[in-house]
Design a protein around this motif. Structure first.
Motif, PDB file in Angstrom:
ATOM      1  N   LEU A 148       0.833  -1.211   0.000  1.00 50.96           N
ATOM      2  CA  LEU A 148       0.000   0.000   0.000  1.00 50.96           C
ATOM      3  C   LEU A 148       0.862   1.252   0.000  1.00 50.96           C
ATOM      4  N   GLN A 149       1.965   1.209   0.744  1.00 52.75           N
ATOM      5  CA  GLN A 149       2.853   2.384   0.780  1.00 52.75           C
ATOM      6  C   GLN A 149       3.439   2.665  -0.596  1.00 52.75           C
ATOM      7  N   GLN A 150       3.755   1.584  -1.331  1.00 50.14           N
ATOM      8  CA  GLN A 150       4.281   1.767  -2.698  1.00 50.14           C
ATOM      9  C   GLN A 150       3.237   2.402  -3.604  1.00 50.14           C
ATOM     10  N   ILE A 151       2.017   1.888  -3.524  1.00 52.08           N
ATOM     11  CA  ILE A 151       0.937   2.447  -4.349  1.00 52.08           C
ATOM     12  C   ILE A 151       0.701   3.902  -3.951  1.00 52.08           C
ATOM     13  N   ASP A 152       0.719   4.139  -2.642  1.00 55.58           N
ATOM     14  CA  ASP A 152       0.516   5.499  -2.126  1.00 55.58           C
ATOM     15  C   ASP A 152       1.541   6.463  -2.718  1.00 55.58           C
ATOM     16  N   ARG A 153       2.782   6.039  -2.795  1.00 53.51           N
ATOM     17  CA  ARG A 153       3.818   6.939  -3.346  1.00 53.51           C
ATOM     18  C   ARG A 153       3.515   7.291  -4.805  1.00 53.51           C
ATOM     19  N   GLN A 154       3.039   6.309  -5.569  1.00 56.73           N
ATOM     20  CA  GLN A 154       2.690   6.582  -6.982  1.00 56.73           C
ATOM     21  C   GLN A 154       1.546   7.585  -7.072  1.00 56.73           C
ATOM     22  N   VAL A 155       0.559   7.406  -6.186  1.00 56.95           N
ATOM     23  CA  VAL A 155      -0.611   8.292  -6.232  1.00 56.95           C
ATOM     24  C   VAL A 155      -0.215   9.720  -5.845  1.00 56.95           C
ATOM     25  N   VAL A 156       0.610   9.836  -4.814  1.00 50.37           N
ATOM     26  CA  VAL A 156       1.023  11.173  -4.365  1.00 50.37           C
ATOM     27  C   VAL A 156       1.825  11.863  -5.481  1.00 50.37           C
ATOM     28  N   GLN A 157       2.651  11.076  -6.164  1.00 49.07           N
ATOM     29  CA  GLN A 157       3.411  11.640  -7.292  1.00 49.07           C
ATOM     30  C   GLN A 157       2.458  12.082  -8.408  1.00 49.07           C
ATOM     31  N   TRP A 158       1.453  11.275  -8.683  1.00 49.49           N
ATOM     32  CA  TRP A 158       0.463  11.642  -9.710  1.00 49.49           C
ATOM     33  C   TRP A 158      -0.267  12.935  -9.315  1.00 49.49           C
ATOM     34  N   ILE A 182      -4.266   5.670   4.912  1.00 44.78           N
ATOM     35  CA  ILE A 182      -3.608   4.412   4.533  1.00 44.78           C
ATOM     36  C   ILE A 182      -3.999   3.362   5.572  1.00 44.78           C
ATOM     37  N   LYS A 183      -4.694   2.335   5.116  1.00 46.56           N
ATOM     38  CA  LYS A 183      -5.175   1.289   6.034  1.00 46.56           C
ATOM     39  C   LYS A 183      -4.006   0.684   6.811  1.00 46.56           C
ATOM     40  N   GLY A 184      -4.160   0.538   8.112  1.00 50.89           N
ATOM     41  CA  GLY A 184      -3.105  -0.056   8.931  1.00 50.89           C
ATOM     42  C   GLY A 184      -1.999   0.920   9.279  1.00 50.89           C
ATOM     43  N   GLN A 185      -2.086   2.144   8.786  1.00 55.20           N
ATOM     44  CA  GLN A 185      -1.013   3.106   9.060  1.00 55.20           C
ATOM     45  C   GLN A 185      -1.543   4.397   9.693  1.00 55.20           C
ATOM     46  N   GLY A 186      -2.363   5.175   8.971  1.00 54.02           N
ATOM     47  CA  GLY A 186      -2.843   6.411   9.581  1.00 54.02           C
ATOM     48  C   GLY A 186      -3.554   7.331   8.614  1.00 54.02           C
ATOM     49  N   GLN A 229     -16.829  29.732  -9.210  1.00 55.32           N
ATOM     50  CA  GLN A 229     -16.023  30.442  -8.210  1.00 55.32           C
ATOM     51  C   GLN A 229     -14.520  30.231  -8.345  1.00 55.32           C
ATOM     52  N   GLN A 230     -14.128  29.269  -9.187  1.00 60.25           N
ATOM     53  CA  GLN A 230     -12.709  28.870  -9.265  1.00 60.25           C
ATOM     54  C   GLN A 230     -12.173  28.578  -7.858  1.00 60.25           C
ATOM     55  N   ASP A 231     -12.986  27.922  -7.052  1.00 61.15           N
ATOM     56  CA  ASP A 231     -12.614  27.628  -5.668  1.00 61.15           C
ATOM     57  C   ASP A 231     -13.463  26.447  -5.172  1.00 61.15           C
ATOM     58  N   ASP A 232     -13.021  25.818  -4.072  1.00 61.43           N
ATOM     59  CA  ASP A 232     -13.814  24.797  -3.391  1.00 61.43           C
ATOM     60  C   ASP A 232     -14.185  23.603  -4.275  1.00 61.43           C
ATOM     61  N   TYR A 233     -13.183  23.010  -4.875  1.00 55.63           N
ATOM     62  CA  TYR A 233     -13.369  21.756  -5.609  1.00 55.63           C
ATOM     63  C   TYR A 233     -12.210  20.820  -5.232  1.00 55.63           C
ATOM     64  N   CYS A 234     -12.412  19.524  -5.454  1.00 59.95           N
ATOM     65  CA  CYS A 234     -11.397  18.564  -5.020  1.00 59.95           C
ATOM     66  C   CYS A 234     -11.408  17.328  -5.909  1.00 59.95           C
ATOM     67  N   ILE A 235     -10.384  16.524  -5.744  1.00 61.61           N
ATOM     68  CA  ILE A 235     -10.323  15.192  -6.366  1.00 61.61           C
ATOM     69  C   ILE A 235     -10.609  14.182  -5.260  1.00 61.61           C
ATOM     70  N   ILE A 236     -11.504  13.228  -5.527  1.00 64.80           N
ATOM     71  CA  ILE A 236     -11.798  12.164  -4.550  1.00 64.80           C
ATOM     72  C   ILE A 236     -11.350  10.839  -5.169  1.00 64.80           C
ATOM     73  N   LEU A 237     -10.522  10.116  -4.440  1.00 60.33           N
ATOM     74  CA  LEU A 237      -9.939   8.893  -4.995  1.00 60.33           C
ATOM     75  C   LEU A 237      -9.844   7.846  -3.883  1.00 60.33           C
ATOM     76  N   ALA A 238     -10.235   6.606  -4.195  1.00 59.02           N
ATOM     77  CA  ALA A 238     -10.170   5.550  -3.178  1.00 59.02           C
ATOM     78  C   ALA A 238      -9.842   4.216  -3.823  1.00 59.02           C
ATOM     79  N   LEU A 239      -9.053   3.415  -3.127  1.00 57.32           N
ATOM     80  CA  LEU A 239      -8.732   2.057  -3.586  1.00 57.32           C
ATOM     81  C   LEU A 239      -9.420   1.039  -2.680  1.00 57.32           C
ATOM     82  N   PHE A 240     -10.125   0.099  -3.312  1.00 59.37           N
ATOM     83  CA  PHE A 240     -10.787  -1.004  -2.591  1.00 59.37           C
ATOM     84  C   PHE A 240     -10.103  -2.315  -2.980  1.00 59.37           C
TER      85      PHE A 240
END
Ligand code: NAP
Ligand code: CA
Ligand code: CA
Length: 262
Positions: A5-15, A131-135, A98-109
């Motif tokens: 999961l940490q490896q996948i997390d690093r890819q997502v954060v980079q993306w 991150i499940k099992g981490q924080g 407003q060019q404000d108050d929008y986000c990306i929502i992403l989840a892995l199951f």
């Protein structure tokens, strides 16, 4: 599992970092279209972010499935193996108006259980990460479970177009106050941090709430439908995410005095 999961997390954060770099150009070239009505908006930014994530999967995680708002609606095998759920822009109306108050929502199951979740507040560059099992983290800092708050002390959040007037006024009277950001991911994130007591969406799509499952689990929040039952991540539907201190009282009010439907 945690190392993977940490490896996948690093890819997502980079993306997400790459999206942050690309966003100014995307926004400069923004082109607006309507879908089913004049309120149902989509932009080329929504589509480009979903396409970019699809490319990330093809390069790094070819076996992972994508369930995304704009172009990935096949639900046949989403409970088997790894499935990403993506809302490329949540709060498109806010982005356009407003060019404000929008986000990306992403989840892995994984086999139907949430294991990684992200809500990225693009204008404020705030990344909520679970991150499940981490924080749970906000820009790398640990997010603790919020203190328990009674409804009378809580700011509450819901779309005022969709609750009947009596129910809405009963909720306003019982709470401390009302605010609505207008992006389900950002309204929910305010519950993660204890700034809001609860957020309700009476007709959430799966991508509006994909990330909230894991945040709720790890922060000790309640996330159910209005009968206090679990929500299916493939179907979405009526949704409350709530601080445990105001959950029961909110639902009791929501279901009395004419209920929540107009
Ligand atoms: P909005 O500002 O367009 O959007 C507010 C939030 O609701 C965003 O998270 C948005 O996600 C999502 N959303 C937008 N259209 C939706 C739809 N048809 N069904 C479910 N979720 C939707 O909201 P608005 O201008 O107040 O309303 C636009 C339409 O959405 C109206 O028909 C409204 O009744 C409906 N809506 C319903 C609820 C509810 O609790 N039932 C809540 C919000 C909106 P995206 O930006 O990704 O589209
Ligand atoms: Ca959405
Ligand atoms: Ca969207």
């Amino acid at each position: 599992m945690t190392e993977q999961l940490q490896q996948i997390d690093r890819q997502v954060v980079q993306w997400l970092r790459q999206i942050k770099c690309d966003l100014p150009t995307m926004l400069a070239d923004m082109d607006l279209q309507t879908k089913t009505s004049r309120f149902d908006l989509v932009t080329n930014v929504d589509k480009a972010i979903e396409q970019s994530f699809e490319q990330l999967l093809m390069s790094h995680f070819p076996a992972y499935q994508l369930y995304g708002e704009e172009a990935h609606h096949n639900t046949a095998k989403l409970r088997v193996g790894y499935t990403w759920v993506l809302d490329p822009i949540d709060g498109t109306a806010n982005l356009v108006k407003q060019q404000d108050d929008y986000c990306i929502i992403l989840a892995l199951f994984h086999d139907g259980e949430p294991v990684l979740s992200y809500i990225y507040d693009c204008p404020r560059e705030k990344l909520f990460q679970a991150i499940k099992g981490q924080g749970v983290y906000l820009n790398g800092e640990v997010v603790p479970p919020p203190p328990t708050m009674p409804l009378a002390d809580s700011i509450i959040s819901f779309n005022n177009k969709v609750l009947n007037d009596e129910t809405m006024h009963d909720l306003l009277d019982a709470s401390f106050g009302y605010r609505l950001i207008g992006a389900c991911g950002l309204d929910s994130a305010k519950v993660f941090t204890g700034q809001f007591g609860m957020h309700i969406h009476t007709n959430a799509k799966p991508w509006d709430i994909g990330a909230q499952f894991l945040f709720a689990e790890m922060l000790g929040l309640k996330m159910t439908n209005f009968q206090q039952e679990p929500i299916d991540f493939i179907h979405g539907g009526p949704f409350i995410i709530s601080n445990p201190g105001c959950y029961e009282e909110t639902l009791a009010i929501l279901l009395q005095n004419g209920g929540y439907q107009k």
